[in-house]
Enzyme design. Structure first.
Site, PDB file in Angstrom:
ATOM      1  NE  ARG A  19      24.227  81.863 -12.450  1.00  0.00           N
ATOM      2  CZ  ARG A  19      25.130  82.854 -12.380  1.00  0.00           C
ATOM      3  NH1 ARG A  19      26.338  82.697 -12.888  1.00  0.00           N
ATOM      4  NH2 ARG A  19      24.813  83.989 -11.806  1.00  0.00           N
ATOM      5  CE  LYS A  76      32.253  87.004 -13.206  1.00  0.00           C
ATOM      6  NZ  LYS A  76      30.845  87.358 -13.519  1.00  0.00           N
TER       7      LYS A  76
HETATM    8  P1  ADP Z   1      29.122  84.276 -14.512  1.00  0.00           P
HETATM    9  O1  ADP Z   1      30.106  83.318 -13.903  1.00  0.00           O
HETATM   10  O2  ADP Z   1      29.792  85.402 -15.247  1.00  0.00           O
HETATM   11  O3  ADP Z   1      28.126  84.784 -13.522  1.00  0.00           O
HETATM   12  P2  ADP Z   1      28.024  81.920 -15.928  1.00  0.00           P
HETATM   13  O4  ADP Z   1      29.189  81.327 -16.642  1.00  0.00           O
HETATM   14  O5  ADP Z   1      27.555  81.221 -14.715  1.00  0.00           O
HETATM   15  O6  ADP Z   1      28.291  83.484 -15.620  1.00  0.00           O
HETATM   16  O7  ADP Z   1      26.847  82.063 -16.992  1.00  0.00           O
HETATM   17  C1  ADP Z   1      25.566  82.567 -16.618  1.00  0.00           C
HETATM   18  C2  ADP Z   1      24.485  81.742 -17.315  1.00  0.00           C
HETATM   19  O8  ADP Z   1      24.505  82.011 -18.729  1.00  0.00           O
HETATM   20  C3  ADP Z   1      24.656  80.232 -17.176  1.00  0.00           C
HETATM   21  O9  ADP Z   1      23.381  79.662 -17.086  1.00  0.00           O
HETATM   22  C4  ADP Z   1      25.366  79.821 -18.476  1.00  0.00           C
HETATM   23  O10 ADP Z   1      25.038  78.476 -18.836  1.00  0.00           O
HETATM   24  C5  ADP Z   1      24.811  80.830 -19.471  1.00  0.00           C
HETATM   25  N1  ADP Z   1      25.793  81.238 -20.481  1.00  0.00           N
HETATM   26  C6  ADP Z   1      27.125  81.454 -20.316  1.00  0.00           C
HETATM   27  N2  ADP Z   1      27.702  81.867 -21.465  1.00  0.00           N
HETATM   28  C7  ADP Z   1      26.703  81.935 -22.399  1.00  0.00           C
HETATM   29  C8  ADP Z   1      26.665  82.289 -23.787  1.00  0.00           C
HETATM   30  N3  ADP Z   1      27.764  82.689 -24.444  1.00  0.00           N
HETATM   31  N4  ADP Z   1      25.462  82.225 -24.413  1.00  0.00           N
HETATM   32  C9  ADP Z   1      24.336  81.854 -23.735  1.00  0.00           C
HETATM   33  N5  ADP Z   1      24.318  81.500 -22.438  1.00  0.00           N
HETATM   34  C10 ADP Z   1      25.483  81.537 -21.764  1.00  0.00           C
HETATM   35  P1  ADP Z   2      28.348  86.196 -10.369  1.00  0.00           P
HETATM   36  O1  ADP Z   2      29.564  86.000 -11.211  1.00  0.00           O
HETATM   37  O2  ADP Z   2      27.117  85.624 -10.972  1.00  0.00           O
HETATM   38  O3  ADP Z   2      28.163  87.615  -9.911  1.00  0.00           O
HETATM   39  P2  ADP Z   2      29.705  84.978  -8.080  1.00  0.00           P
HETATM   40  O4  ADP Z   2      29.514  83.538  -7.873  1.00  0.00           O
HETATM   41  O5  ADP Z   2      31.005  85.464  -8.599  1.00  0.00           O
HETATM   42  O6  ADP Z   2      28.491  85.454  -8.987  1.00  0.00           O
HETATM   43  O7  ADP Z   2      29.441  85.765  -6.715  1.00  0.00           O
HETATM   44  C1  ADP Z   2      28.289  85.516  -5.918  1.00  0.00           C
HETATM   45  C2  ADP Z   2      28.301  86.437  -4.703  1.00  0.00           C
HETATM   46  O8  ADP Z   2      29.454  86.138  -3.883  1.00  0.00           O
HETATM   47  C3  ADP Z   2      28.435  87.923  -5.005  1.00  0.00           C
HETATM   48  O9  ADP Z   2      27.192  88.535  -5.281  1.00  0.00           O
HETATM   49  C4  ADP Z   2      29.058  88.447  -3.696  1.00  0.00           C
HETATM   50  O10 ADP Z   2      28.099  88.558  -2.673  1.00  0.00           O
HETATM   51  C5  ADP Z   2      30.010  87.321  -3.333  1.00  0.00           C
HETATM   52  N1  ADP Z   2      31.362  87.515  -3.914  1.00  0.00           N
HETATM   53  C6  ADP Z   2      31.992  86.720  -4.823  1.00  0.00           C
HETATM   54  N2  ADP Z   2      33.196  87.198  -5.130  1.00  0.00           N
HETATM   55  C7  ADP Z   2      33.354  88.342  -4.422  1.00  0.00           C
HETATM   56  C8  ADP Z   2      34.381  89.317  -4.311  1.00  0.00           C
HETATM   57  N3  ADP Z   2      35.527  89.234  -5.021  1.00  0.00           N
HETATM   58  N4  ADP Z   2      34.180  90.366  -3.467  1.00  0.00           N
HETATM   59  C9  ADP Z   2      33.062  90.483  -2.747  1.00  0.00           C
HETATM   60  N5  ADP Z   2      32.047  89.600  -2.795  1.00  0.00           N
HETATM   61  C10 ADP Z   2      32.171  88.538  -3.625  1.00  0.00           C
END
Ligand code: ADP
Ligand code: ADP
Ligand code: ZN
Length: 214
Positions: A127, A13
């Site tokens: 990550r 995302k």
């Molecule tokens: P999210 O916000 O949904 O938690 P991230 O954008 O932070 O996810 O991506 C999670 C990890 O995977 C990061 O280390 C990112 O660089 C990597 N990543 C994101 N998209 C891809 C993809 N299409 N293929 C491989 N690695 C990816």
């Molecule tokens: P990822 O996309 O990898 O799950 P985020 O950075 O979106 O990670 O979220 C990290 C943490 O922040 C979540 O595990 C949760 O504890 C908190 N958080 C983020 N967004 C929300 C939300 N909309 N509602 C509740 N908790 C949240």
């Protein structure tokens, strides 16, 4: 453009959000980034959020909804915005609808990034994030040019404590319980598009852009 990015932790995302907000020139509203900033600055909100984040649990709905509501009222959201990591529960989605109704606007599209569990664990545990600007890297799929130094700002790149494998598994379970029901919620509203998130970053980006009709 009023968009929501939906998907499990590690789906990509944040990575895709960076492309989308640049292309459409809209603000990127990541509730996770807002919480991490508050944790770093040691605010009251940060202290409250940290306890939940460390356990891989969700911050309570009323806390998150209030923050997003305030943020959406800021001037830069008038022409659109991208919500990343919000809503994460049906209650949050219902409250978002109430807030947007009051503003006489609505979500145009919800982009659901679909990735299976084994890939999620691999992505989240590899990550790395810039402490300074928040840019996201991956030790295998998107390494920094110099070790542990952000390509963009030169800041220090670190591993989020909630990206430890045990916490990632917990977060995926929480996603399945609390967030996955939103797929049906937005499908019923006719605004959902599902993207195959297991492709490389470039292909995912292209699929999103074409789903947005651009
Ligand atoms: P999210 O916000 O949904 O938690 P991230 O954008 O932070 O996810 O991506 C999670 C990890 O995977 C990061 O280390 C990112 O660089 C990597 N990543 C994101 N998209 C891809 C993809 N299409 N293929 C491989 N690695 C990816
Ligand atoms: P990822 O996309 O990898 O799950 P985020 O950075 O979106 O990670 O979220 C990290 C943490 O922040 C979540 O595990 C949760 O504890 C908190 N958080 C983020 N967004 C929300 C939300 N909309 N509602 C509740 N908790 C949240
Ligand atoms: Zn940086």
């Amino acid at each position: 453009m009023r968009l929501v990015l939906l998907g499990p932790p590690g789906a990509g995302k944040g990575t895709q959000a960076a492309y989308i907000v640049e292309k459409f020139n809209i603000p990127h509203i990541s509730t996770g980034d807002i919480f991490r900033k508050n944790v770093k600055e040691g605010t009251e909100l940060g202290k409250k959020a940290k306890a939940y984040m460390d356990k891989g649990e969700l911050v309570p709905d009323e806390v998150v909804v209030a923050i997003v509501e305030d943020r959406l009222k800021e001037d830069d959201c008038k022409e659109g915005f991208l919500l990343d990591g919000f809503p994460r529960t049906v209650t949050q989605a219902e409250n978002l609808d109430i807030v947007l109704d009051k503003m006489n606007v609505a979500i145009n599209k919800v982009i659901n990034i679909n990735v299976n569990k084994d890939v999620l664990v691999e992505r989240a545990s590899g990550r790395r994030v810039c402490r300074n600007c928040g840019a996201t890297y991956h030790i295998v799929f998107k390494p920094t040019k110099a070790e542990n130094i952000c390509d963009i700002c030169g800041g220090e790149v670190y591993q989020r404590s909630d990206d430890a494998e045990a916490t990632v598994s917990k977060r995926i379970e929480v996603y399945i319980q609390e967030t996955q029901p939103l797929i049906k919620y937005y499908e019923n509203k006719g605004s959902l598009v599902t993207i195959n998130g297991e492709q490389d970053m470039d292909h995912v980006r292209k699929d999103i852009i074409s789903a947005l009709g651009e």
